[in-house]
Design an enzyme around this catalytic site. Structure first.
Site, PDB file in Angstrom:
ATOM      1  N   ARG A   1     -19.813  50.632  61.951  1.00 42.15           N
ATOM      2  CA  ARG A   1     -18.921  51.197  62.665  1.00 42.15           C
ATOM      3  C   ARG A   1     -18.730  51.455  63.530  1.00 42.15           C
ATOM      4  O   ARG A   1     -17.933  52.236  64.448  1.00 42.15           O
ATOM      5  CB  ARG A   1     -20.170  52.504  62.636  1.00 42.15           C
ATOM      6  CG  ARG A   1     -19.290  53.571  61.192  1.00 42.15           C
ATOM      7  CD  ARG A   1     -20.272  54.733  61.010  1.00 42.15           C
ATOM      8  NE  ARG A   1     -22.201  54.410  61.545  1.00 42.15           N
ATOM      9  CZ  ARG A   1     -23.146  55.037  61.165  1.00 42.15           C
ATOM     10  NH1 ARG A   1     -22.587  56.395  61.451  1.00 42.15           N
ATOM     11  NH2 ARG A   1     -24.017  54.617  60.872  1.00 42.15           N
TER      12      ARG A   1
ATOM     13  N   GLN B   1     -32.871  38.312  57.567  1.00 39.81           N
ATOM     14  CA  GLN B   1     -33.270  38.870  56.266  1.00 39.81           C
ATOM     15  C   GLN B   1     -32.185  38.844  55.105  1.00 39.81           C
ATOM     16  O   GLN B   1     -30.724  39.770  56.303  1.00 39.81           O
ATOM     17  CB  GLN B   1     -33.489  40.344  56.654  1.00 39.81           C
ATOM     18  CG  GLN B   1     -33.635  41.746  55.733  1.00 39.81           C
ATOM     19  CD  GLN B   1     -33.149  42.688  56.121  1.00 39.81           C
ATOM     20  OE1 GLN B   1     -32.507  42.981  56.887  1.00 39.81           O
ATOM     21  NE2 GLN B   1     -33.414  43.553  54.916  1.00 39.81           N
TER      22      GLN B   1
ATOM     23  N   ASN C   1     -24.128  54.118  66.153  1.00 37.02           N
ATOM     24  CA  ASN C   1     -23.675  53.244  65.429  1.00 37.02           C
ATOM     25  C   ASN C   1     -22.180  52.904  65.754  1.00 37.02           C
ATOM     26  O   ASN C   1     -21.329  52.725  64.619  1.00 37.02           O
ATOM     27  CB  ASN C   1     -23.997  54.548  64.891  1.00 37.02           C
ATOM     28  CG  ASN C   1     -25.852  54.929  64.056  1.00 37.02           C
ATOM     29  OD1 ASN C   1     -26.270  53.603  63.703  1.00 37.02           O
ATOM     30  ND2 ASN C   1     -25.838  55.570  63.854  1.00 37.02           N
TER      31      ASN C   1
ATOM     32  N   TYR D   1      -9.479  23.047  99.759  1.00 37.55           N
ATOM     33  CA  TYR D   1     -10.222  22.519  98.616  1.00 37.55           C
ATOM     34  C   TYR D   1      -8.701  21.444  98.468  1.00 37.55           C
ATOM     35  O   TYR D   1      -7.773  22.082  98.998  1.00 37.55           O
ATOM     36  CB  TYR D   1      -9.631  23.271  97.584  1.00 37.55           C
ATOM     37  CG  TYR D   1      -9.412  22.779  95.786  1.00 37.55           C
ATOM     38  CD1 TYR D   1     -11.057  21.978  95.678  1.00 37.55           C
ATOM     39  CD2 TYR D   1      -8.976  23.131  95.024  1.00 37.55           C
ATOM     40  CE1 TYR D   1     -10.551  21.903  94.167  1.00 37.55           C
ATOM     41  CE2 TYR D   1      -8.170  22.873  93.751  1.00 37.55           C
ATOM     42  CZ  TYR D   1      -9.536  21.763  92.958  1.00 37.55           C
ATOM     43  OH  TYR D   1      -9.364  22.178  91.973  1.00 37.55           O
TER      44      TYR D   1
END
Ligand code: UD1
Ligand code: CA
Length: 463
Positions: free
Chosen positions: A8, A73, A228, A392
């Site tokens: 769900r 499982q 859920n 940079y």
């Protein structure tokens, strides 16, 4: 138990890894279990097992102290079948506490009380009375009285009309002597409405065998509420945040609106902290005494020292390096502090100023539209509006050193690596590529040319 699919949720992420308060649901359960000085924890995984196991193993919090094992499982044939997979890891002289990975708000005190009810000899069930018990397993007792002996748990789908009227439900959490659990699990079958091996069927085996079954009933529904669906996840998130806000206010923190605060991690506050609406705190954040945080700030992994003020709409994210804001510093509105920003006391960082991996000493100021990256900034430096460190070069990052009492004018580019000596001044609009000696004025821009009595081009008449 963390093997279920969580259909769900309609998500590719295993359900137990969805986040509540910035942590996986399962992490909440593990952290709670870690407070119980358990001999070990066995996580039963199945759906998304690799991902779930990696998430558990990578945890560093309280749960890291648990002797953690995983039982797979495959396939998932029910909660009884799930616990069967964990049996090889469990010792007969212990108590097994069954928890669900999708029930995140259970408190350790509740579980301690349940374990005390079990006491190594009884089957103890955590239960709750609900106005709408639809979907849950019902606690069936020998009589209509609340104190009547528990006879069984009947799943909603297997329940009769009369049983469905029962409002006391099983939370999914039980404490059971392991030696009895092992015996009972061996007897389970799947002859029921869902063709699953129900863990809840062990209740009738206990009753048959004369083992006492106790229902430990609580009234705080959030502690046993499962996730859920996204709707339920959001509901529990609100409960969690509301509780956290209450705890903070009880400690003296003044929240403009407890319903408009989100803490996704840990927030530590000193005395007299004030937090305006819509602030989000992530990871580890600490706010010192008297700190004020304006509306709509997002602050992650940062230490804000006493008396500092974070004005509205400021984004601070320390990630791994952290961010430090010194005593009495003023930051924002609309400021951005990135990893490794370390501001000393009384530093001012104004609107649209970005600071990354830079240290600013006491009293330094960058008040408008500026960038400081990979810089070391001395005391009392004034860093002009629109100035940036060009840190940079397309391949590597370089440092800029600005010594104490330097004044950087507006709209300057400091091309790193470069050092501006103590007390130096850089004229507005300069692009500085060479070191500036202490005390010098450097101007590096096209010289101004003034043309006297300049007549502007006039518009020509169309032919
Ligand atoms: C279960 C209980 C029900 C109780 C409810 C509380 C059973 C048979 N029923 O029902 O009495 O009221 O919880 O929320 O136990 N899981 C596995 N492997 C499986 C099946 C489930 O690991 O094969 C895990 C799930 O990931 C979840 C937990 O067990 O963490 C509970 O599973 P879920 O399917 O939500 O149980 P319910 O049917 O709601
Ligand atoms: Ca189920």
């Amino acid at each position: 138990m963390a093997a279920g699919k969580g259909t769900r949720m309609k998500s590719a992420l295993p359900k137990v890894l969805h986040r509540l308060g910035g942590r996986a649901l399962l992490a909440h359960v593990m952290d709670c279990a870690a407070q119980l000085s358990a001999r070990q924890a066995v996580v039963i995984t199945g759906h998304g097992a690799m991902q779930v196991e990696a998430a558990c193993a990578g945890r560093t919090g309280a749960a890291a102290g648990l002797g953690l094992k995983f039982a797979r499982q495959e396939p998932q044939l029910g909660t009884g079948h799930a616990v069967q997979q964990a049996l090889p890891f469990l010792d007969d002289d212990g108590i097994t506490l069954v928890l669900s990975g999708d029930v995140p708000l259970t408190q350790a005190t509740t579980l301690r009380a349940l374990l005390a009810e079990c006491d190594g000899q009884r089957l103890a069930l955590l239960t709750l009375s609900m106005a709408d018990p639809t979907g849950y397993g019902r606690i069936v007792r020998a009589g209509s009285q609340a104190s009547a002996q528990v006879r069984a748990i009947v799943e909603h789908k297997d329940a009769s009309e009369a049983e469905r009227a029962i409002q006391e439900i099983y939370s999914g959490i039980m404490a059971v002597p392991t030696r009895l659990l092992r015996r009972w699990l061996a007897r389970l079958d799947n002859k029921n409405a869902q063709n699953e091996y129900y863990l809840t069927d062990i209740v009738k085996f206990a009753v048959e065998g004369g083992v006492a079954v106790v229902a430990h009933q609580i009234t705080d529904a959030a502690q046993v509420a499962g996730v859920n669906s996204p709707v339920q996840l959001a509901e529990l998130e609100r409960v969690y945040q509301q509780r956290l806000a209450t705890t903070l206010m009880e400690q003296g923190v003044r929240l403009a609106d407890p319903a408009r605060l989100d803490v996704r991690g840990t927030l530590e506050c000193g005395q007299d902290v004030e937090i305006d609406v819509n602030c989000v705190f992530e990871g580890q954040v600490s706010l010192g005494q008297g700190v004020r945080v304006g509306a709509n700030c997002v602050i992650a992994n940062a230490v804000i020292e006493a008396g500092a003020v974070i004005h509205p709409f400021t984004h601070i994210d320390g990630e791994k390096l952290g961010v430090q804001v010194g005593e009495g510093a003023l930051v924002g509105p609309f400021a951005r502090l990135r990893p490794g920003a370390r501001l000393g006391a009384e530093v001012h960082i104004g609107n649209f100023v970005e600071v990354k991996n830079s240290t600013l000493a006491r009293g330094a100021k960058a008040n408008h539209l500026a960038y400081l990256g990979d810089a070391t900034v001395g005391e009392r430096v004034n860093y002009g509006a629109g100035s940036i460190t060009a840190n940079y070069d397309g391949a590597n990052k370089h440092r800029t050193v600005i010594e104490a009492d330097v004044h950087i004018g507006s709209n300057c580019v400091l091309v790193a690596p470069v050092t501006i000596g103590e007390g130096g001044t850089v004229g507005g609009g300069s692009t500085i590529t060479k070191d500036v000696p202490a005390g010098a004025l450097s101007v590096a821009r096209g010289k101004q040319v003034n043309q006297a009595n300049w007549s502007r081009p006039a518009k020509q008449a169309k032919a």
